[in-house]
Design an enzyme around this catalytic site. Structure first.
Site, PDB file in Angstrom:
ATOM      1  N   ASN A  23      -8.681   4.184  -1.119  1.00 36.88           N
ATOM      2  CA  ASN A  23      -9.184   5.136  -0.111  1.00 36.88           C
ATOM      3  C   ASN A  23      -8.471   6.482  -0.115  1.00 36.88           C
ATOM      4  OD1 ASN A  23     -11.210   3.484   0.819  1.00 36.88           O
ATOM      5  ND2 ASN A  23      -9.860   2.417   2.245  1.00 36.88           N
ATOM      6  N   ASP A  31      -0.534   2.956  -5.198  1.00 34.47           N
ATOM      7  CA  ASP A  31      -0.573   1.531  -5.533  1.00 34.47           C
ATOM      8  C   ASP A  31      -1.869   1.220  -6.266  1.00 34.47           C
ATOM      9  OD1 ASP A  31      -1.744   2.161  -2.865  1.00 34.47           O
ATOM     10  OD2 ASP A  31      -2.373   0.072  -2.933  1.00 34.47           O
ATOM     11  N   HIS A  50       0.824  -1.214   0.000  1.00 32.14           N
ATOM     12  CA  HIS A  50       0.000   0.000   0.000  1.00 32.14           C
ATOM     13  C   HIS A  50       0.860   1.267   0.000  1.00 32.14           C
ATOM     14  CE1 HIS A  50      -4.036   1.247  -0.140  1.00 32.14           C
ATOM     15  NE2 HIS A  50      -4.336   1.348   1.131  1.00 32.14           N
TER      16      HIS A  50
END
Length: 195
Positions: A117, A96, A23
């Site tokens: 997110n 990512d 991430h």
């Protein structure tokens, strides 16, 4: 690309336990860019992140790593962009991407958040304006949506890491082109890299 990039944001989660997770691929690329241009990223409270200024091809470009968690990344982007009056279309976000194979990268302008997110929060904090540039670093998909969280917050194996590092080096070497507007050239070169 007609826009000048004035802000490059590398997404990730803060803290040593997240540092080497998939991430944080966007943050790894940002670190590589900072190293390449001799920039030290320093904590900047008012911008909720680590921040520095690079001189790239004679242009001043801000580098930002939000130290909020990923899902609050927009806070840092909004604070810095508002302060320096940087429009959305002069922002490049490095992140990512589950839907790309490990070791590949793609450039794009605008679009949705695709469940990422950090992007989701940036879009909402920038008054739902999606027209920022993205450099997506492939981390591959685990093949099952129930495994996604563990995958993105997990560490890549040796083989994956090598591929991600290869594509990060390739992407970092295109930053000059992106900042000066040679989007097509950068895209052609980057999209043809086989890590």
């Amino acid at each position: 690309m007609k826009d000048n990039i004035r802000l490059i944001v590398g997404l990730g989660n803060p803290g040593s336990e997240y540092e080497n997770t998939r991430h944080n691929a966007g943050a790894w690329l940002l670190d590589e860019i900072a190293r390449q241009y001799g920039v030290q990223l320093k904590p900047e409270k008012k911008f909720h992140g680590l921040c520095g200024k690079a001189l790239i091809k004679g242009k001043e470009v801000f580098l930002l790593f939000p130290t909020t968690f990923m899902n609050l990344s927009g806070q840092a982007v909004q604070a810095l962009a508002n302060f320096y009056k940087i429009p959305v279309n002069e922002i490049l976000v490095l992140h990512d991407e589950l839907d790309l194979p490990t070791g590949t990268a793609k450039l794009k302008l605008g679009g949705g958040h695709g469940g990422q997110n950090g992007l989701r929060d940036i879009i909402s904090k920038m008054a739902n304006d999606k027209n920022f540039y993205r450099l997506r670093i492939g981390i591959g998909h685990p093949g099952d949506k129930n495994k996604v969280t563990g995958h993105v917050l997990g560490k890549p194996n040796k083989d994956e890491l090598k591929k991600i590092e290869t594509i990060i080096d390739a992407a970092a070497s295109e930053i000059d082109s992106l900042v000066t507007g040679d989007w097509a050239g950068a895209m052609n070169r980057l999209h043809s890299v086989k890590a």
